[in-house]
Scaffold this motif. Structure first.
Motif, PDB file in Angstrom:
ATOM      1  N   GLY A   1     -76.136  11.597 104.095  1.00 61.15           N
ATOM      2  CA  GLY A   1     -76.702  10.792 103.024  1.00 61.15           C
ATOM      3  C   GLY A   1     -75.840  10.822 101.775  1.00 61.15           C
ATOM      4  O   GLY A   1     -75.014  11.725 101.577  1.00 61.15           O
ATOM      5  N   ALA A   2     -76.019   9.830 100.917  1.00 60.20           N
ATOM      6  CA  ALA A   2     -75.235   9.728  99.695  1.00 60.20           C
ATOM      7  C   ALA A   2     -75.447  10.948  98.806  1.00 60.20           C
ATOM      8  O   ALA A   2     -76.482  11.608  98.845  1.00 60.20           O
ATOM      9  CB  ALA A   2     -75.610   8.461  98.934  1.00 60.20           C
ATOM     10  N   LEU A   3     -74.427  11.261  97.996  1.00 60.92           N
ATOM     11  CA  LEU A   3     -74.473  12.336  97.009  1.00 60.92           C
ATOM     12  C   LEU A   3     -74.695  13.713  97.636  1.00 60.92           C
ATOM     13  O   LEU A   3     -75.281  14.602  97.026  1.00 60.92           O
ATOM     14  CB  LEU A   3     -75.566  12.066  95.970  1.00 60.92           C
TER      15      LEU A   3
ATOM     16  N   GLY B   1     -76.901  14.599 113.918  1.00 61.62           N
ATOM     17  CA  GLY B   1     -77.721  15.141 112.848  1.00 61.62           C
ATOM     18  C   GLY B   1     -77.796  14.213 111.651  1.00 61.62           C
ATOM     19  O   GLY B   1     -76.906  13.398 111.400  1.00 61.62           O
ATOM     20  N   LEU B   2     -78.889  14.338 110.909  1.00 61.56           N
ATOM     21  CA  LEU B   2     -79.076  13.622 109.644  1.00 61.56           C
ATOM     22  C   LEU B   2     -79.067  14.665 108.533  1.00 61.56           C
ATOM     23  O   LEU B   2     -79.881  15.599 108.537  1.00 61.56           O
ATOM     24  CB  LEU B   2     -80.409  12.871 109.647  1.00 61.56           C
ATOM     25  N   VAL B   3     -78.158  14.514 107.580  1.00 54.39           N
ATOM     26  CA  VAL B   3     -77.920  15.529 106.557  1.00 54.39           C
ATOM     27  C   VAL B   3     -77.942  14.867 105.189  1.00 54.39           C
ATOM     28  O   VAL B   3     -77.393  13.776 105.014  1.00 54.39           O
ATOM     29  CB  VAL B   3     -76.555  16.217 106.820  1.00 54.39           C
ATOM     30  N   HIS B   4     -78.570  15.520 104.214  1.00 54.66           N
ATOM     31  CA  HIS B   4     -78.509  15.000 102.845  1.00 54.66           C
ATOM     32  C   HIS B   4     -78.897  16.088 101.863  1.00 54.66           C
ATOM     33  O   HIS B   4     -79.456  17.117 102.235  1.00 54.66           O
ATOM     34  CB  HIS B   4     -79.405  13.768 102.664  1.00 54.66           C
ATOM     35  N   GLY B   5     -78.585  15.858 100.599  1.00 50.83           N
ATOM     36  CA  GLY B   5     -78.957  16.781  99.542  1.00 50.83           C
ATOM     37  C   GLY B   5     -77.767  17.257  98.738  1.00 50.83           C
ATOM     38  O   GLY B   5     -76.657  17.324  99.255  1.00 50.83           O
ATOM     39  N   PRO B   6     -77.970  17.578  97.450  1.00 52.78           N
ATOM     40  CA  PRO B   6     -76.866  18.072  96.611  1.00 52.78           C
ATOM     41  C   PRO B   6     -76.182  19.281  97.228  1.00 52.78           C
ATOM     42  O   PRO B   6     -74.969  19.427  97.128  1.00 52.78           O
ATOM     43  CB  PRO B   6     -77.564  18.423  95.291  1.00 52.78           C
ATOM     44  N   ARG B   7     -76.965  20.199  97.829  1.00 50.95           N
ATOM     45  CA  ARG B   7     -76.429  21.188  98.743  1.00 50.95           C
ATOM     46  C   ARG B   7     -77.066  20.862 100.085  1.00 50.95           C
ATOM     47  O   ARG B   7     -78.189  21.220 100.379  1.00 50.95           O
ATOM     48  CB  ARG B   7     -76.756  22.612  98.299  1.00 50.95           C
TER      49      ARG B   7
ATOM     50  N   ILE C   1     -70.755   8.438 106.398  1.00 51.90           N
ATOM     51  CA  ILE C   1     -70.833   9.344 105.250  1.00 51.90           C
ATOM     52  C   ILE C   1     -71.163   8.517 104.013  1.00 51.90           C
ATOM     53  O   ILE C   1     -70.401   7.629 103.622  1.00 51.90           O
ATOM     54  CB  ILE C   1     -69.516  10.113 105.046  1.00 51.90           C
ATOM     55  N   GLY C   2     -72.306   8.810 103.398  1.00 53.32           N
ATOM     56  CA  GLY C   2     -72.772   8.043 102.253  1.00 53.32           C
ATOM     57  C   GLY C   2     -71.943   8.288 101.005  1.00 53.32           C
ATOM     58  O   GLY C   2     -71.237   9.293 100.866  1.00 53.32           O
ATOM     59  N   GLY C   3     -72.042   7.372 100.063  1.00 52.31           N
ATOM     60  CA  GLY C   3     -71.201   7.353  98.887  1.00 52.31           C
ATOM     61  C   GLY C   3     -71.288   8.610  98.040  1.00 52.31           C
ATOM     62  O   GLY C   3     -72.334   9.256  97.951  1.00 52.31           O
TER      63      GLY C   3
ATOM     64  N   ASN D   1     -68.102   4.515  99.354  1.00 50.11           N
ATOM     65  CA  ASN D   1     -67.317   4.634  98.126  1.00 50.11           C
ATOM     66  C   ASN D   1     -67.247   6.067  97.623  1.00 50.11           C
ATOM     67  O   ASN D   1     -68.258   6.760  97.528  1.00 50.11           O
ATOM     68  CB  ASN D   1     -67.918   3.744  97.035  1.00 50.11           C
ATOM     69  N   SER D   2     -66.030   6.501  97.295  1.00 57.47           N
ATOM     70  CA  SER D   2     -65.762   7.782  96.639  1.00 57.47           C
ATOM     71  C   SER D   2     -66.133   9.000  97.478  1.00 57.47           C
ATOM     72  O   SER D   2     -66.349  10.088  96.942  1.00 57.47           O
ATOM     73  CB  SER D   2     -66.468   7.857  95.275  1.00 57.47           C
ATOM     74  N   VAL D   3     -66.174   8.839  98.789  1.00 54.69           N
ATOM     75  CA  VAL D   3     -66.319  10.005  99.668  1.00 54.69           C
ATOM     76  C   VAL D   3     -64.999  10.781  99.680  1.00 54.69           C
ATOM     77  O   VAL D   3     -63.928  10.190  99.779  1.00 54.69           O
ATOM     78  CB  VAL D   3     -66.698   9.577 101.095  1.00 54.69           C
ATOM     79  N   ALA D   4     -65.084  12.103  99.599  1.00 49.35           N
ATOM     80  CA  ALA D   4     -63.890  12.945  99.646  1.00 49.35           C
ATOM     81  C   ALA D   4     -64.014  13.915 100.814  1.00 49.35           C
ATOM     82  O   ALA D   4     -64.933  14.734 100.848  1.00 49.35           O
ATOM     83  CB  ALA D   4     -63.718  13.707  98.336  1.00 49.35           C
TER      84      ALA D   4
END
Length: 260
Positions: free
Chosen positions: A170-172, A183-189, A151-153, A135-138
């Motif tokens: 990851g989400a957000l 690869g596994l990627v996540h984080g605000p940046r 691609i997480g929400g 949801n709401s991925v851009a």
């Protein structure tokens, strides 16, 4: 009288090509250059415009907007296209735009994808098969998203970014640089946080393959990705490791997401 499978309130403009067994629900609008493959389902209130092709057995849910002009101030109405493959699920309020003259003129979406509510595929993107956008991925313009990417929400993908085969976001997350295959990627940046082990195991990767990928990733983390990948290019590697090396050495306008 409406044709079988087409609700009387739907507007099908002259020139549209409608395949066998297509279902078009109430208040849908289908433009004159649209081609709907066999057994496509438009639930209701779906708008499809422009030179847009929808592959067979794709289902589009209410209030999706497909093929409208790209959100690019350089777009001047030039003829561009949108191609969506087979068996996709395109949920409520999804938007997908065609290409631009300056970006190749084509947005392409592969087969068997799930595009959850309010997600967005921008102009000139190339989206692979079996992609899941929550949801709401851009996804901004000119991005390349490989097969089997998740691609997480509420994540955002910066323009011109490449996301390699089998990666998970990851989400957000805000993804501003290229993501290695698996690869596994996540984080605000967002940053690279190892391998997408769940995805690899789901696709039958062996322990030996995973061990090779872990070793490759550890070596890459020690310095410049491109320099290390170049040093490995002439060596013997498994298919998945070779895919990562080729990805790193491929053309890109971005850097790479790295571990913290």
């Amino acid at each position: 009288m409406a044709e079988p499978g087409i609700h009387p309130s739907a507007i099908i403009q002259p020139g549209a090509e409608i395949g066998e067994g297509v279902s078009i629900g109430p208040f849908c609008v289908v433009g004159p250059q649209v081609r709907l493959g066999d057994r496509v389902v438009l639930k209701s209130h779906v708008v499809i415009e422009g030179d847009s092709t929808i592959g067979e057995d794709t289902v589009i849910f209410p209030f999706a907007s497909i093929g409208q002009d790209p959100q690019d101030l350089k777009f001047r109405g030039e003829h561009t296209r949108l191609e969506i493959g087979a068996r996709n699920r395109i949920r409520e309020y999804v938007t997908m735009n065609p290409g631009t003259g300056g970006g190749g003129g084509l947005t392409r979406v592969g087969d068997d994808g799930l595009f959850m509510a309010c997600s967005h595929v921008a102009h000139d993107c190339q989206i692979g098969d079996r992609v899941v956008m929550a949801n709401s991925v851009a996804v901004a313009g000119h991005c390349h998203v490989g097969d089997d990417v998740v691609i997480g929400g509420l994540s955002g993908i910066h323009q011109f970014v490449r996301i390699g085969h089998g990666a998970m976001i990851g989400a957000l997350s805000m993804v501003t640089a290229d993501v290695l295959p698996y690869g596994l990627v996540h984080g605000p940046r967002a940053y690279l946080d190892g391998l997408n082990l769940v995805g690899l195991k789901r696709r039958g990767a062996t322990r030996a393959e995973i061990a090779e990928l872990r070793s490759l990733l550890a070596g890459l983390s020690e310095g410049a990705f491109r320099d290390h990948a170049q040093s490995l290019a002439g060596q013997d590697h498994g298919e998945k490791a070779r895919e990562i090396i080729d990805f790193i050495l491929g053309p890109s306008d971005r850097s790479f997401l790295k571990p913290k």
